[in-house]
Design an enzyme around this catalytic site. Sequence first.
Site, PDB file in Angstrom:
ATOM      1  N   ARG A   1       0.889  -1.182   0.115  1.00 10.11           N
ATOM      2  CA  ARG A   1       0.079  -0.158   0.073  1.00 10.11           C
ATOM      3  C   ARG A   1       0.953   1.171   0.122  1.00 10.11           C
ATOM      4  NH1 ARG A   1      -5.227  -1.203   0.258  1.00 10.11           N
ATOM      5  NH2 ARG A   1      -5.636  -3.223   1.337  1.00 10.11           N
ATOM      6  N   ASP A   2       0.304   2.114  -0.878  1.00  8.67           N
ATOM      7  CA  ASP A   2       1.176   3.517  -0.716  1.00  8.67           C
ATOM      8  C   ASP A   2       0.964   4.093   0.437  1.00  8.67           C
ATOM      9  OD1 ASP A   2       2.305   5.428  -3.330  1.00  8.67           O
ATOM     10  OD2 ASP A   2       1.687   6.437  -1.459  1.00  8.67           O
ATOM     11  N   ILE A   3       2.033   4.567   0.883  1.00  7.63           N
ATOM     12  CA  ILE A   3       2.088   5.210   2.207  1.00  7.63           C
ATOM     13  C   ILE A   3       1.289   6.616   2.327  1.00  7.63           C
ATOM     14  CG2 ILE A   3       4.146   6.871   2.185  1.00  7.63           C
ATOM     15  CD1 ILE A   3       5.042   5.776   4.655  1.00  7.63           C
TER      16      ILE A   3
ATOM     17  N   ASN B   1       5.247   6.434 -13.754  1.00 11.41           N
ATOM     18  CA  ASN B   1       5.978   7.726 -13.936  1.00 11.41           C
ATOM     19  C   ASN B   1       7.521   7.479 -14.208  1.00 11.41           C
ATOM     20  OD1 ASN B   1       3.431   8.974 -13.010  1.00 11.41           O
ATOM     21  ND2 ASN B   1       4.115   9.014 -11.086  1.00 11.41           N
TER      22      ASN B   1
ATOM     23  N   VAL C   1      10.470   8.236  -6.758  1.00  7.98           N
ATOM     24  CA  VAL C   1      11.332   7.232  -6.084  1.00  7.98           C
ATOM     25  C   VAL C   1      11.854   6.497  -7.384  1.00  7.98           C
ATOM     26  CG1 VAL C   1      11.206   4.932  -4.883  1.00  7.98           C
ATOM     27  CG2 VAL C   1       9.680   6.840  -4.303  1.00  7.98           C
TER      28      VAL C   1
ATOM     29  N   HIS D   1       8.143   1.210 -10.749  1.00  8.15           N
ATOM     30  CA  HIS D   1       6.994   0.987 -10.059  1.00  8.15           C
ATOM     31  C   HIS D   1       5.604   1.340 -10.674  1.00  8.15           C
ATOM     32  CE1 HIS D   1       8.254   4.985  -8.528  1.00  8.15           C
ATOM     33  NE2 HIS D   1       7.018   5.340  -8.438  1.00  8.15           N
TER      34      HIS D   1
ATOM     35  N   HIS E   1       1.565   2.148 -10.039  1.00  4.03           N
ATOM     36  CA  HIS E   1       0.798   2.586  -9.323  1.00  4.03           C
ATOM     37  C   HIS E   1      -0.731   2.061  -9.586  1.00  4.03           C
ATOM     38  CE1 HIS E   1       2.732   6.245  -7.613  1.00  4.03           C
ATOM     39  NE2 HIS E   1       3.331   6.065  -8.705  1.00  4.03           N
TER      40      HIS E   1
HETATM   41  P1  AMP Z   1       6.259   8.474  -7.705  1.00  3.24           P
HETATM   42  O1  AMP Z   1       6.097   9.901  -7.776  1.00  3.24           O
HETATM   43  O2  AMP Z   1       5.722   7.744  -9.175  1.00  3.24           O
HETATM   44  O3  AMP Z   1       7.816   8.072  -7.754  1.00  3.24           O
HETATM   45  O4  AMP Z   1       5.581   7.632  -6.739  1.00  3.24           O
HETATM   46  C1  AMP Z   1       6.244   7.185  -5.477  1.00  3.24           C
HETATM   47  C2  AMP Z   1       5.294   6.666  -4.430  1.00  3.24           C
HETATM   48  O5  AMP Z   1       5.817   5.721  -3.535  1.00  3.24           O
HETATM   49  C3  AMP Z   1       4.525   8.061  -3.867  1.00  3.24           C
HETATM   50  O6  AMP Z   1       3.090   7.752  -4.196  1.00  3.24           O
HETATM   51  C4  AMP Z   1       4.733   7.753  -2.436  1.00  3.24           C
HETATM   52  O7  AMP Z   1       3.752   8.041  -1.751  1.00  3.24           O
HETATM   53  C5  AMP Z   1       5.051   6.365  -2.196  1.00  3.24           C
HETATM   54  N1  AMP Z   1       6.043   6.120  -1.237  1.00  3.24           N
HETATM   55  C6  AMP Z   1       6.975   6.581  -1.117  1.00  3.24           C
HETATM   56  N2  AMP Z   1       7.845   6.012   0.347  1.00  3.24           N
HETATM   57  C7  AMP Z   1       7.100   4.832   0.596  1.00  3.24           C
HETATM   58  C8  AMP Z   1       7.016   4.023   1.560  1.00  3.24           C
HETATM   59  N3  AMP Z   1       7.726   3.924   2.550  1.00  3.24           N
HETATM   60  N4  AMP Z   1       6.010   3.058   1.560  1.00  3.24           N
HETATM   61  C9  AMP Z   1       4.729   3.154   0.767  1.00  3.24           C
HETATM   62  N5  AMP Z   1       5.085   3.789  -0.289  1.00  3.24           N
HETATM   63  C10 AMP Z   1       5.507   4.976  -0.433  1.00  3.24           C
END
Ligand code: AMP
Length: 113
Positions: free
Chosen positions: A28-30, A86, A95, A99, A101
């Site tokens: 799950r996204d944080i 992205n 990040v 990944h 979403h």
């Molecule tokens: P992006 O902008 O596509 O790189 O999305 C990165 C996603 O990772 C964002 O929606 C963040 O909320 C999510 N994220 C970052 N750190 C964590 C974490 N420790 N656990 C879960 N999701 C995370």
Amino acid sequence: MDCIFCQIVAGKVPSEILYQDEEVIAFRDINPQAPTHLIIIPKRHIPSFAHLSEAESPLIGHMVNIANQLAKGEGISGSGYRLAMNCGEEGGQLVPHLHLHLLGGRRLSDKLG
Ligand code: AMP
Ligand code: ZN
């Protein structure tokens, strides 16, 4: 190892893991942007899908398949959902670990950015 998603794979950062196999892990996204907001990643560190070779492209198909299964589990298969990847700074990637979403559970904007 300063990649946050690699640390999740290694179990060094806690997360709500919903699925994993040898290749991928989903959690799950944080900071969820919708009632369902899951992240599906390859366990191996790949910076973005711009770094994928053609030989590695079946990995994306596998991730999409897992996303579809997770959407069923979240009960949003019928109502609809969005898969988004992205890539790079202007693509909104924060990040630097490839990944996918999975977003759903509310009507999403028809704007792509
Ligand atoms: P992006 O902008 O596509 O790189 O999305 C990165 C996603 O990772 C964002 O929606 C963040 O909320 C999510 N994220 C970052 N750190 C964590 C974490 N420790 N656990 C879960 N999701 C995370
Ligand atoms: Zn990583």
